[in-house]
Design an enzyme around this catalytic site. Structure first.
Site, PDB file in Angstrom:
ATOM      1  N   HIS A 114       0.850  -1.207   0.000  1.00 34.30           N
ATOM      2  CA  HIS A 114       0.000   0.000   0.000  1.00 34.30           C
ATOM      3  C   HIS A 114       0.882   1.253   0.000  1.00 34.30           C
ATOM      4  O   HIS A 114       0.628   2.213  -0.732  1.00 34.30           O
ATOM      5  CB  HIS A 114      -0.884   0.048   1.259  1.00 34.30           C
ATOM      6  CG  HIS A 114      -1.921  -1.025   1.342  1.00 34.30           C
ATOM      7  ND1 HIS A 114      -2.080  -1.808   2.456  1.00 34.30           N
ATOM      8  CD2 HIS A 114      -2.868  -1.423   0.449  1.00 34.30           C
ATOM      9  CE1 HIS A 114      -3.089  -2.654   2.255  1.00 34.30           C
ATOM     10  NE2 HIS A 114      -3.581  -2.439   1.046  1.00 34.30           N
ATOM     11  N   LYS A 153     -17.783  -6.804   7.158  1.00 34.12           N
ATOM     12  CA  LYS A 153     -16.526  -7.512   7.417  1.00 34.12           C
ATOM     13  C   LYS A 153     -16.186  -7.491   8.900  1.00 34.12           C
ATOM     14  O   LYS A 153     -16.504  -6.534   9.595  1.00 34.12           O
ATOM     15  CB  LYS A 153     -15.382  -6.847   6.635  1.00 34.12           C
ATOM     16  CG  LYS A 153     -15.158  -7.428   5.253  1.00 34.12           C
ATOM     17  CD  LYS A 153     -13.812  -6.946   4.723  1.00 34.12           C
ATOM     18  CE  LYS A 153     -13.592  -7.281   3.266  1.00 34.12           C
ATOM     19  NZ  LYS A 153     -12.374  -6.671   2.741  1.00 34.12           N
ATOM     20  N   ARG A 179      -1.821  -5.972  -8.510  1.00 37.03           N
ATOM     21  CA  ARG A 179      -0.583  -6.716  -8.243  1.00 37.03           C
ATOM     22  C   ARG A 179      -0.327  -7.767  -9.314  1.00 37.03           C
ATOM     23  O   ARG A 179       0.790  -7.982  -9.752  1.00 37.03           O
ATOM     24  CB  ARG A 179      -0.676  -7.408  -6.873  1.00 37.03           C
ATOM     25  CG  ARG A 179      -0.636  -6.468  -5.706  1.00 37.03           C
ATOM     26  CD  ARG A 179      -1.121  -7.139  -4.451  1.00 37.03           C
ATOM     27  NE  ARG A 179      -2.529  -7.558  -4.599  1.00 37.03           N
ATOM     28  CZ  ARG A 179      -3.287  -8.005  -3.620  1.00 37.03           C
ATOM     29  NH1 ARG A 179      -2.782  -8.156  -2.420  1.00 37.03           N
ATOM     30  NH2 ARG A 179      -4.540  -8.326  -3.832  1.00 37.03           N
ATOM     31  N   SER A 217      -2.844  -7.772   2.877  1.00 36.32           N
ATOM     32  CA  SER A 217      -3.153  -7.617   4.298  1.00 36.32           C
ATOM     33  C   SER A 217      -3.590  -8.954   4.886  1.00 36.32           C
ATOM     34  O   SER A 217      -3.258  -9.284   6.022  1.00 36.32           O
ATOM     35  CB  SER A 217      -4.271  -6.594   4.494  1.00 36.32           C
ATOM     36  OG  SER A 217      -3.860  -5.329   4.057  1.00 36.32           O
TER      37      SER A 217
HETATM   38  O1  PNS Z   1      -9.100  -2.985   0.091  1.00 43.53           O
HETATM   39  P1  PNS Z   1     -10.362  -3.493  -0.553  1.00 43.53           P
HETATM   40  O2  PNS Z   1     -11.192  -4.227   0.491  1.00 43.53           O
HETATM   41  O3  PNS Z   1     -10.102  -4.304  -1.775  1.00 43.53           O
HETATM   42  O4  PNS Z   1     -11.210  -2.193  -0.998  1.00 43.53           O
HETATM   43  C1  PNS Z   1     -12.467  -2.320  -1.571  1.00 43.53           C
HETATM   44  C2  PNS Z   1     -13.184  -0.956  -1.709  1.00 43.53           C
HETATM   45  C3  PNS Z   1     -13.208  -0.238  -0.375  1.00 43.53           C
HETATM   46  C4  PNS Z   1     -12.449  -0.108  -2.721  1.00 43.53           C
HETATM   47  C5  PNS Z   1     -14.631  -1.228  -2.226  1.00 43.53           C
HETATM   48  O5  PNS Z   1     -15.215  -2.236  -1.464  1.00 43.53           O
HETATM   49  C6  PNS Z   1     -15.527   0.015  -2.192  1.00 43.53           C
HETATM   50  O6  PNS Z   1     -15.301   0.968  -2.890  1.00 43.53           O
HETATM   51  N1  PNS Z   1     -16.571  -0.017  -1.334  1.00 43.53           N
HETATM   52  C7  PNS Z   1     -17.492   1.082  -1.143  1.00 43.53           C
HETATM   53  C8  PNS Z   1     -18.897   0.726  -1.590  1.00 43.53           C
HETATM   54  C9  PNS Z   1     -19.068   0.943  -3.060  1.00 43.53           C
HETATM   55  O7  PNS Z   1     -18.902   2.020  -3.582  1.00 43.53           O
HETATM   56  N2  PNS Z   1     -19.418  -0.168  -3.759  1.00 43.53           N
HETATM   57  C10 PNS Z   1     -19.603  -0.173  -5.193  1.00 43.53           C
HETATM   58  C11 PNS Z   1     -18.253  -0.362  -5.878  1.00 43.53           C
HETATM   59  S1  PNS Z   1     -18.487  -0.733  -7.546  1.00 43.53           S
END
Ligand code: PNS
Length: 160
Positions: A19, A43, A92, A130
């Site tokens: 990150h 989560k 990645r 993570s």
């Molecule tokens: O680190 P992660 O868990 O891969 O991050 C995922 C994240 C936070 C980018 C994604 O879950 C997100 O944007 N969630 C917010 C809800 C949202 O906007 N959902 C629609 C996305 S298409």
């Protein structure tokens, strides 16, 4: 030349050197890079949101143009509120691509003015996550090179 506000969203449970590598690259490209921690009620995280933000602030403090924040709800709504035009995400390996493509295209459908920018972290971080870090910490394995020292300390404390 830096010309915009970007959001780097994620769970950051906890922040890893992968990150950080991406934040360092993003910091060079954008006027302001907001590292935004998702408050996700579904989560079961290892670290609370305030803990994750504290660690992020600690390890990004050297960059004045990097801010740490929390968001809930849709990312596009948060981006609108912050006046951001870019979502920054890391890829990645090919295995990340499908999920990232789906999210980027859905976000584009919901808000066409918001552009997703993908960056590649340095190769040493291409297998780092993570989730794996949490697993290694849980079993007392070595974490050097995977997370910043401050994060390693917190992980050790969690599982001691
Ligand atoms: O680190 P992660 O868990 O891969 O991050 C995922 C994240 C936070 C980018 C994604 O879950 C997100 O944007 N969630 C917010 C809800 C949202 O906007 N959902 C629609 C996305 S298409």
């Amino acid at each position: 030349m830096k010309t915009s506000i970007a959001i780097y969203p994620g769970s950051f449970d906890p922040v890893t050197n992968g990150h950080l590598d991406l934040i360092e690259r993003g910091e060079k490209m954008f006027d302001l890079l907001i590292v935004a921690v998702l408050r996700n009620t579904e989560k079961q995280p290892l670290f609370t949101v305030p803990e994750r933000m504290e660690m992020l602030r600690e390890v990004t403090g050297k960059w004045p143009d990097v801010k740490v924040d929390v968001f809930e709800g849709l990312l596009i709504d948060y981006a609108r509120r912050r006046g951001a035009g870019v979502i920054l995400r890391g890829i990645r390996a090919v295995s990340d691509y499908e999920y990232e493509l789906q999210m980027a295209l859905m976000n584009r459908k919901l808000e066409p003015r918001l552009e997703t920018v993908f960056m590649l972290p340095g190769e040493p971080y291409s297998y780092l996550s993570s989730k794996l870090v949490r697993e290694i910490a849980q079993h007392g394995g070595p974490m050097s090179g995977l997370v910043p020292a401050a994060v390693e300390q917190r992980l050790r404390a969690k599982f001691s």
